[in-house]
Design a protein around this motif. Structure first.
Motif, mmCIF file in Angstrom:
data_model
loop_
_atom_site.group_PDB
_atom_site.id
_atom_site.type_symbol
_atom_site.label_atom_id
_atom_site.label_comp_id
_atom_site.label_asym_id
_atom_site.label_seq_id
_atom_site.Cartn_x
_atom_site.Cartn_y
_atom_site.Cartn_z
ATOM 1 N N UNK A 158 -9.027 -23.976 4.047
ATOM 2 C CA UNK A 158 -7.889 -23.512 3.234
ATOM 3 C C UNK A 158 -8.301 -22.667 2.029
ATOM 4 N N UNK A 159 -9.426 -22.985 1.424
ATOM 5 C CA UNK A 159 -9.833 -22.242 0.227
ATOM 6 C C UNK A 159 -10.044 -20.761 0.569
ATOM 7 N N UNK A 160 -10.809 -20.518 1.625
ATOM 8 C CA UNK A 160 -11.102 -19.134 2.019
ATOM 9 C C UNK A 160 -9.826 -18.417 2.501
ATOM 10 N N UNK A 161 -9.023 -19.112 3.298
ATOM 11 C CA UNK A 161 -7.779 -18.501 3.799
ATOM 12 C C UNK A 161 -6.825 -18.198 2.646
ATOM 13 N N UNK A 162 -6.762 -19.077 1.660
ATOM 14 C CA UNK A 162 -5.877 -18.847 0.518
ATOM 15 C C UNK A 162 -6.356 -17.654 -0.305
ATOM 16 N N UNK A 163 -7.687 -17.537 -0.446
ATOM 17 C CA UNK A 163 -8.221 -16.364 -1.165
ATOM 18 C C UNK A 163 -7.838 -15.083 -0.432
ATOM 19 N N UNK A 164 -7.957 -15.109 0.888
ATOM 20 C CA UNK A 164 -7.591 -13.913 1.672
ATOM 21 C C UNK A 164 -6.110 -13.602 1.537
ATOM 22 N N UNK A 165 -5.292 -14.645 1.578
ATOM 23 C CA UNK A 165 -3.839 -14.472 1.471
ATOM 24 C C UNK A 165 -3.480 -13.839 0.126
ATOM 25 N N UNK A 166 -4.039 -14.372 -0.946
ATOM 26 C CA UNK A 166 -3.714 -13.863 -2.286
ATOM 27 C C UNK A 166 -4.247 -12.445 -2.464
ATOM 28 N N UNK A 167 -5.441 -12.213 -1.966
ATOM 29 C CA UNK A 167 -6.010 -10.878 -2.129
ATOM 30 C C UNK A 167 -5.180 -9.837 -1.365
ATOM 31 N N UNK A 168 -4.729 -10.179 -0.172
ATOM 32 C CA UNK A 168 -3.876 -9.256 0.583
ATOM 33 C C UNK A 168 -2.515 -9.075 -0.101
ATOM 34 N N UNK A 169 -1.992 -10.141 -0.684
ATOM 35 C CA UNK A 169 -0.724 -10.050 -1.417
ATOM 36 C C UNK A 169 -0.832 -9.029 -2.546
ATOM 37 N N UNK A 170 -1.905 -9.144 -3.322
ATOM 38 C CA UNK A 170 -2.066 -8.241 -4.471
ATOM 39 C C UNK A 170 -2.196 -6.793 -4.005
ATOM 40 N N UNK A 171 -2.982 -6.607 -2.943
ATOM 41 C CA UNK A 171 -3.162 -5.260 -2.395
ATOM 42 C C UNK A 171 -1.821 -4.724 -1.891
ATOM 43 N N UNK A 172 -1.088 -5.602 -1.228
ATOM 44 C CA UNK A 172 0.217 -5.224 -0.674
ATOM 45 C C UNK A 172 1.199 -4.839 -1.773
ATOM 46 N N UNK A 173 1.237 -5.613 -2.855
ATOM 47 C CA UNK A 173 2.156 -5.300 -3.945
ATOM 48 C C UNK A 173 1.839 -3.920 -4.520
ATOM 49 N N UNK A 174 0.551 -3.636 -4.664
ATOM 50 C CA UNK A 174 0.132 -2.326 -5.177
ATOM 51 C C UNK A 174 0.578 -1.208 -4.254
ATOM 52 N N UNK A 175 0.377 -1.400 -2.953
ATOM 53 C CA UNK A 175 0.732 -0.369 -1.964
ATOM 54 C C UNK A 175 2.248 -0.160 -1.943
ATOM 55 N N UNK A 176 2.963 -1.261 -2.029
ATOM 56 C CA UNK A 176 4.428 -1.176 -1.992
ATOM 57 C C UNK A 176 4.953 -0.433 -3.222
ATOM 58 N N UNK A 177 4.388 -0.763 -4.369
ATOM 59 C CA UNK A 177 4.839 -0.102 -5.604
ATOM 60 C C UNK A 177 4.506 1.385 -5.590
ATOM 61 N N UNK A 178 3.342 1.738 -5.028
ATOM 62 C CA UNK A 178 2.967 3.152 -4.937
ATOM 63 C C UNK A 178 3.957 3.889 -4.042
ATOM 64 N N UNK A 179 4.346 3.247 -2.948
ATOM 65 C CA UNK A 179 5.303 3.870 -2.029
ATOM 66 C C UNK A 179 6.662 4.057 -2.708
ATOM 67 N N UNK A 180 7.134 3.027 -3.405
ATOM 68 C CA UNK A 180 8.454 3.113 -4.052
ATOM 69 C C UNK A 180 8.468 4.218 -5.106
ATOM 70 N N UNK A 181 7.331 4.375 -5.768
ATOM 71 C CA UNK A 181 7.232 5.435 -6.780
ATOM 72 C C UNK A 181 7.269 6.807 -6.097
ATOM 73 N N UNK A 182 6.529 6.898 -5.005
ATOM 74 C CA UNK A 182 6.434 8.172 -4.277
ATOM 75 C C UNK A 182 7.799 8.630 -3.784
ATOM 76 N N UNK A 183 8.614 7.708 -3.343
ATOM 77 C CA UNK A 183 9.918 8.100 -2.802
ATOM 78 C C UNK A 183 11.021 8.021 -3.849
ATOM 79 N N UNK A 184 10.615 7.802 -5.116
ATOM 80 C CA UNK A 184 11.591 7.762 -6.223
ATOM 81 C C UNK A 184 12.674 6.710 -6.044
ATOM 82 N N UNK A 185 12.270 5.539 -5.641
ATOM 83 C CA UNK A 185 13.233 4.439 -5.495
ATOM 84 C C UNK A 185 13.778 4.080 -6.886
ATOM 85 N N UNK A 186 15.097 4.090 -7.063
ATOM 86 C CA UNK A 186 15.662 3.918 -8.408
ATOM 87 C C UNK A 186 15.346 2.555 -9.057
ATOM 88 N N UNK A 187 15.111 1.540 -8.251
ATOM 89 C CA UNK A 187 14.851 0.210 -8.811
ATOM 90 C C UNK A 187 13.371 -0.174 -8.776
#
Ligand code: FE2
Ligand code: FE2
Length: 135
Positions: free
Chosen positions: A41-70
């Motif tokens: 669980x320790x290693x899997x949880x680290x992977x889960x959190x690390x992917x979450x953080x990467x995903x949030x960054x990617x999602x925010x970059x996309x929303x900015x790129x397409x000028x999402x109002x919110x």
């Protein structure tokens, strides 16, 4: 676990792929607990959190790129999940030797997926879709 069926797809390949991977890791964490491999669980949880953080960054970059109002609201939403990610890391560490940590870990991972994908991400689905159609 969340069954990522078509109703959860944002019809944006990059984001949908991340969500599917996050869901897979959440299932792996559940399986480790159910199949008596809590030391994983320790290693899997680290992977889960690390992917979450990467995903949030990617999602925010996309929303900015397409000028999402919110976009700012969505950024703040992601920020609000950082405390939960710290909790998941701690529970992942404790899971090997603590029954309550294992139970809580399952719940926290599930809630994080629910919070990001179902409660919030679906709110920009239509916008992303309209851009895809226009582009
Ligand atoms: Fe999100
Ligand atoms: Fe997301």
């Amino acid at each position: 676990m969340i069954d990522i069926d078509d109703s959860f797809l944002l019809e944006c390949e990059e984001i949908d792929k991340d969500h599917a991977w996050l869901n897979q890791l959440a299932e792996d964490i559940n399986a480790a607990i159910d199949e008596n491999r809590p030391q994983d669980c320790a290693e899997l949880s680290r992977r889960f959190v690390s992917l979450c953080k990467k995903h949030f960054g990617a999602e925010e970059a996309l929303l900015k790129k397409i000028d999402y109002p919110d976009a700012k609201h969505h950024h703040e939403h992601h920020q609000s999940l950082y405390g939960k990610m710290d909790t998941i890391l701690k529970l992942g560490e404790a899971a090997a030797s603590n029954e309550l940590a294992r139970k809580s870990l399952k719940k926290e991972v599930f809630y994080l997926l629910m919070d990001d994908i179902i409660n919030e991400d679906l709110s920009f689905k239509e916008f992303v879709h309209s851009i895809n159609k226009a582009g």
